[in-house]
Design a protein around this motif. Structure first.
Motif, short mmCIF file in Angstrom:
data_model
loop_
_atom_site.label_atom_id
_atom_site.label_comp_id
_atom_site.label_asym_id
_atom_site.label_seq_id
_atom_site.Cartn_x
_atom_site.Cartn_y
_atom_site.Cartn_z
N LEU A 1 10.95 -66.22 -21.84
CA LEU A 1 10.80 -66.86 -23.14
C LEU A 1 12.10 -66.77 -23.92
N GLN A 2 12.60 -67.92 -24.34
CA GLN A 2 13.87 -67.99 -25.06
C GLN A 2 13.67 -68.32 -26.53
N LYS A 3 12.68 -69.17 -26.82
CA LYS A 3 12.46 -69.60 -28.20
C LYS A 3 11.02 -70.06 -28.37
N ALA A 4 10.43 -69.74 -29.50
CA ALA A 4 9.06 -70.18 -29.81
C ALA A 4 9.00 -70.64 -31.25
N GLU A 5 8.48 -71.84 -31.45
CA GLU A 5 8.33 -72.39 -32.79
C GLU A 5 6.89 -72.84 -32.99
N PHE A 6 6.28 -72.37 -34.05
CA PHE A 6 4.91 -72.75 -34.39
C PHE A 6 4.93 -73.38 -35.78
N ASN A 7 5.00 -74.70 -35.79
CA ASN A 7 5.02 -75.45 -37.04
C ASN A 7 3.76 -76.32 -37.12
N PRO A 8 3.35 -76.69 -38.33
CA PRO A 8 2.18 -77.56 -38.45
C PRO A 8 2.34 -78.83 -37.63
N GLY A 9 1.44 -79.04 -36.70
CA GLY A 9 1.49 -80.24 -35.88
C GLY A 9 2.50 -80.21 -34.75
N ASN A 10 3.24 -79.12 -34.61
CA ASN A 10 4.31 -79.08 -33.60
C ASN A 10 4.49 -77.65 -33.09
N THR A 11 4.09 -77.41 -31.86
CA THR A 11 4.33 -76.13 -31.20
C THR A 11 5.32 -76.38 -30.07
N CYS A 12 6.38 -75.59 -30.01
CA CYS A 12 7.41 -75.79 -29.00
C CYS A 12 7.83 -74.44 -28.44
N LEU A 13 7.72 -74.27 -27.12
CA LEU A 13 8.10 -73.04 -26.44
C LEU A 13 9.15 -73.36 -25.38
N ARG A 14 10.19 -72.54 -25.33
CA ARG A 14 11.28 -72.79 -24.40
C ARG A 14 11.50 -71.55 -23.53
N PHE A 15 11.71 -71.79 -22.23
CA PHE A 15 11.90 -70.72 -21.26
C PHE A 15 13.17 -70.99 -20.47
N ALA A 16 13.88 -69.92 -20.09
CA ALA A 16 15.15 -70.09 -19.41
C ALA A 16 15.22 -69.20 -18.17
N ARG A 17 15.92 -69.70 -17.16
CA ARG A 17 16.25 -68.92 -15.97
C ARG A 17 17.62 -69.38 -15.50
N GLU A 18 18.57 -68.45 -15.54
CA GLU A 18 19.94 -68.78 -15.19
C GLU A 18 20.40 -69.99 -16.00
#
Length: 305
Positions: free
Chosen positions: A169-186
């Motif tokens: 897990l690199q970044k997580a955003e929980f906004n009204p109407g918009n959930t965005c999760l980002r994951f990284a490997r190398e």
């Protein structure tokens, strides 16, 4: 999440820890390795965890927590101060945990070591002794930790999916109407995004046109794919780009230490009954290819409710 599968309630899995909570428990604060729950706007339980390197020493962890909590009113590890209802609840934890209970003025807690994964957890409970305890017992019975090197389940808010092993897990955003999760490997990145309500997001535009505008993808690269459809979708769009920078661009990037163009593949669909738009992308700093298997594993596991 097998240990939680037979317990009624809502599954929650977040960055290595999973459990099942009653349907009226709401995640209140979500951080990379911390989550808290409330019921009717009242705190019930919070959990903080950390993968450890090297051998975990319970006495050393205890001393560190005592130093950290020395100013907390009523904090104590004294056995006679631990309420019996909390000890009975802790008995429901898996035998994989070593447990050191404590009490404080606001409630109770426990320092837990999960030996199979070398993970330390800190639990704080704010449920009063005079309140029903069966929910808490079920929650603690369902608590588990994902094994390193295995796919990691995520179940948070209105989404469930599985992240391939090795992606962090690199970044997580929980906004009204918009959930965005980002994951990284190398040098690779996987992103899951949920936008709602879908009809408002699209604003009457054709789906392909929305993808073109938001993802900066040529319309000719976006195609409809009905061979495999996610749950609740009647159609799914797929695209792939493999930029080929010129020799001059490659030389300039190398000399200046700039990032090269990234290869990307993505897919998007609408879960029609839920009126939610789902977007999954995979980017690679290597322009030759993307991790097709990781991308497919992720988007095929996405569920919304």
């Amino acid at each position: 999440m097998d240990s939680a599968s037979d317990i009624p309630g809502s599954p929650v899995a977040w960055n290595g820890v999973f459990l099942t909570v009653p349907k009226d428990w709401t995640p209140a604060t979500i951080e990379p390795r911390y989550i808290s729950f409330t019921r009717n706007a009242t705190a019930t339980l919070e959990c903080k965890w950390s993968p450890e390197t090297g051998t975990i020493s319970l006495p050393r962890k205890r001393k560190a927590l005592e130093r950290q909590m020395k100013r907390a009113e009523g904090f104590t590890f004294a056995p006679q101060a631990i309420p019996p209802h909390w000890l009975r609840a802790l008995e429901r934890l898996s035998a994989d945990f070593e447990i050191l209970p404590f009490a404080h003025a606001l409630g109770t807690g426990a320092l837990c070591l999960h030996r199979p994964t070398n993970t330390s957890l800190l639990l704080n409970c704010y449920i009063r002794p005079d309140e029903p305890q069966h929910d808490l017992h079920a929650v603690l019975a369902s608590l588990g930790v994902s094994a390193p090197g295995t796919p990691v389940p995520f179940a948070i808010q209105d989404m469930q999916f599985t992240v391939p092993a090795g992606y962090v897990l690199q970044k997580a955003e929980f906004n009204p109407g918009n959930t965005c999760l980002r994951f990284a490997r190398e040098r690779c990145t996987l992103t899951v995004q949920r936008l709602t309500p879908a009809n408002v997001v699209l604003q009457g535009r054709p789906f392909r046109a929305w993808i073109q505008e938001t993802q900066d993808v040529p319309l000719s690269h976006i195609r409809k794919d009905k061979t495999t459809l996610p749950q609740g979708a009647h159609k799914r769009y797929l695209w792939r780009t493999t930029p080929r920078p010129s020799l001059l661009q490659r030389l300039t990037s190398f000399r200046n230490g700039l990032k090269s163009a990234r290869a990307m593949q993505g897919t998007a669909w609408v879960a029609d009954e839920e009126n939610k738009l789902l977007l999954v992308t995979h980017e690679s700093a290597t322009t030759s290819h993307c991790d097709e298997q990781a991308f497919r594993t992720l988007w095929q596991s996405v569920r919304v409710f």
